[in-house]
Design a protein around this motif. Structure first.
Motif, PDB file in Angstrom:
ATOM      1  N   ASN A 169       0.934  -1.357  -0.170  1.00 24.88           N
ATOM      2  CA  ASN A 169       0.141   0.292  -0.347  1.00 24.88           C
ATOM      3  C   ASN A 169       0.933   1.102   0.474  1.00 24.88           C
ATOM      4  O   ASN A 169       0.992   2.715  -0.682  1.00 24.88           O
ATOM      5  N   HIS A 175      -2.693   5.666  -4.957  1.00 20.67           N
ATOM      6  CA  HIS A 175      -3.387   5.348  -4.335  1.00 20.67           C
ATOM      7  C   HIS A 175      -4.307   6.167  -3.475  1.00 20.67           C
ATOM      8  O   HIS A 175      -5.654   6.285  -3.500  1.00 20.67           O
ATOM      9  N   PHE A 176      -3.353   7.366  -3.235  1.00 14.07           N
ATOM     10  CA  PHE A 176      -4.009   8.663  -2.514  1.00 14.07           C
ATOM     11  C   PHE A 176      -5.120   9.298  -3.708  1.00 14.07           C
ATOM     12  O   PHE A 176      -5.432   9.904  -2.667  1.00 14.07           O
ATOM     13  N   HIS A 180      -8.143   7.783  -1.475  1.00 12.49           N
ATOM     14  CA  HIS A 180      -8.228   9.479  -0.398  1.00 12.49           C
ATOM     15  C   HIS A 180      -8.147   9.843  -1.254  1.00 12.49           C
ATOM     16  O   HIS A 180      -7.783  11.336  -0.809  1.00 12.49           O
ATOM     17  N   ASP A 310      -7.111   3.310   4.934  1.00 10.94           N
ATOM     18  CA  ASP A 310      -5.629   1.998   3.945  1.00 10.94           C
ATOM     19  C   ASP A 310      -5.993   0.662   4.853  1.00 10.94           C
ATOM     20  O   ASP A 310      -6.220  -0.522   4.122  1.00 10.94           O
TER      21      ASP A 310
HETATM   22 FE   LIG Z   1      -2.611   5.582   2.137  1.00  9.06          FE
END
Ligand SMILES: [Fe+2]
Ligand code: FES
Length: 358
Positions: A169, A175-176, A180, A310
């Motif tokens: 991760n 993945h931000f 998120h 996460d």
């Molecule tokens: Fe994260």
């Protein structure tokens, strides 16, 4: 572009044996007092406490008589633990010093395992591997966090997933934008150029974004608002127990009284609890708006929510690995996985080395 799959023979996955010869965090310093605590680390159950002299002692949490869990026993004022079943008593070195039902015999033939502990505030580290290899210099250096020029929020999660899923991760912060988005995403973040460098067993991902605003999370605290910045991000796999993230927001215009650089940094301490569960501590530090202690609490709360996203993602994925019957499923790699794949190859090698050595 053709397939980027690397095959699964030479890269670690969730079933790869855990790496024992490594320092892992056991707990926060401030959470260990003169009171018995219990935690499982790398599939071994531990009892630990702070002695009268202030040192932390960790022992096997299993009486050597009939396996009673010692954390459910009595800690005496002389730092001995008296088992809550038949009263065998152990000193801080794990040696049995008393057998109440046989006071006339020397109890020293009975002992329990004592672990190597090092305290580097604000964390306590444990070594569960070969004692000969427990070199304290291998503990990551984060002493700067104790300096007044840094403020930080912090937290802890128990994660129902293999520890590699946490490292993965952190190694691909694409993945931000998607996991998120509200707090950390910016329109072009996912399209950053990525450079991966490997030094020994350390893998660094460097990402560069030009002309994007500061992510929402830091807009107010940094005072940068919507000013376009250059965003540098280093995410580094340092050891199986530690990932280091260093970001730099560069405001070449010096909007706030000429200030150009703002640095958020995150320390990620990752400890396998069992093969498929993990312990995860994080500290989210910043070198801006430091004297504001309310902001420390705010960062604890708000970044805590981000890390919860996460945790959710990792647990949902783990759940699918366990429940979804699809024996031929393979993960496909894309270019942003470059660093994570290198990290998994290193872990595969470390694990292989340990099984060859034992
Ligand atoms: Fe994260
Ligand atoms: S199980 Fe601990 S004294 Fe018997």
């Amino acid at each position: 572009m053709g397939s980027l799959n690397t095959g699964t023979n030479n890269i670690a996955d969730r079933n790869t044996p855990l790496i024992r010869n490594c320092w892992y965090v056991l707990d926060w310093s401030h959470d260990v007092k003169s009171k018995l605590k219990n935690r499982m680390v790398l599939n071994q159950d531990l009892v630990y406490f702070r002695t009268k002299s202030g040192e932390v002692t960790a022992l096997q949490n299993r009486c050597a008589h009939r396996c009673f869990p010692l954390h459910k026993s009595t800690l005496h004022t002389n730092d001995t633990i008296q088992c809550g079943y038949h009263g065998l008593t152990y000193n801080v070195d794990g040696e049995c010093v008393q057998i109440p039902s046989a006071m006339n015999i020397n109890p020293s033939f009975i002992s329990i395992q004592k672990y190597i502990i090092v305290e580097r505030k604000p964390m306590i580290w444990i070594w569960t591997g070969d004692p000969e290899k427990a070199d304290e210099d291998l503990i990551p250096d984060y002493d700067w966090i104790n300096d007044d020029q840094w403020g930080y929020g912090s937290g802890f999660y128990h994660v129902k997933g293999n520890y590699l899923a946490i490292h993965e991760n952190l190694m691909d912060i694409t993945h931000f934008q998607y996991l998120h988005g509200a707090a950390l995403g910016t329109p072009k973040h996912a399209e950053a150029q990525i450079e991966v460098t490997v030094e020994g067993n350390t893998v660094n991902n460097y990402r560069l974004n030009e002309g994007e605003p500061v992510p929402e999370l830091h807009k107010e605290a940094s005072g940068l608002g919507n000013v376009p910045i250059t965003r540098h991000a280093h995410s580094t796999f340092v050891t199986p127990g530690f990932h280091n993230a260093i970001a730099l927001f560069e405001d070449k215009e010096g909007t706030n009284n000429g200030r150009v650089e703002y640095s958020p940094r995150i320390l990620h301490f990752i400890t396998p609890e069992t093969q498929y569960t993990s312990l995860y501590w994080w500290m989210f530090a910043r070198d801006f708006s430091v004297p504001d202690k309310n902001l420390d609490d705010w960062y604890t709360k708000v970044t805590g929510k981000v890390f919860e996203e996460d945790k959710d993602a990792i647990e949902w994925i783990e759940d699918l690995w366990v429940k979804d019957e699809r024996p031929n499923f393979i993960e496909n790699n894309v270019p942003s996985d470059g660093g994570a794949v290198k990290m998994r190859k290193i872990i595969h090698q470390l694990s292989l080395q340990e099984s060859n050595d034992s």
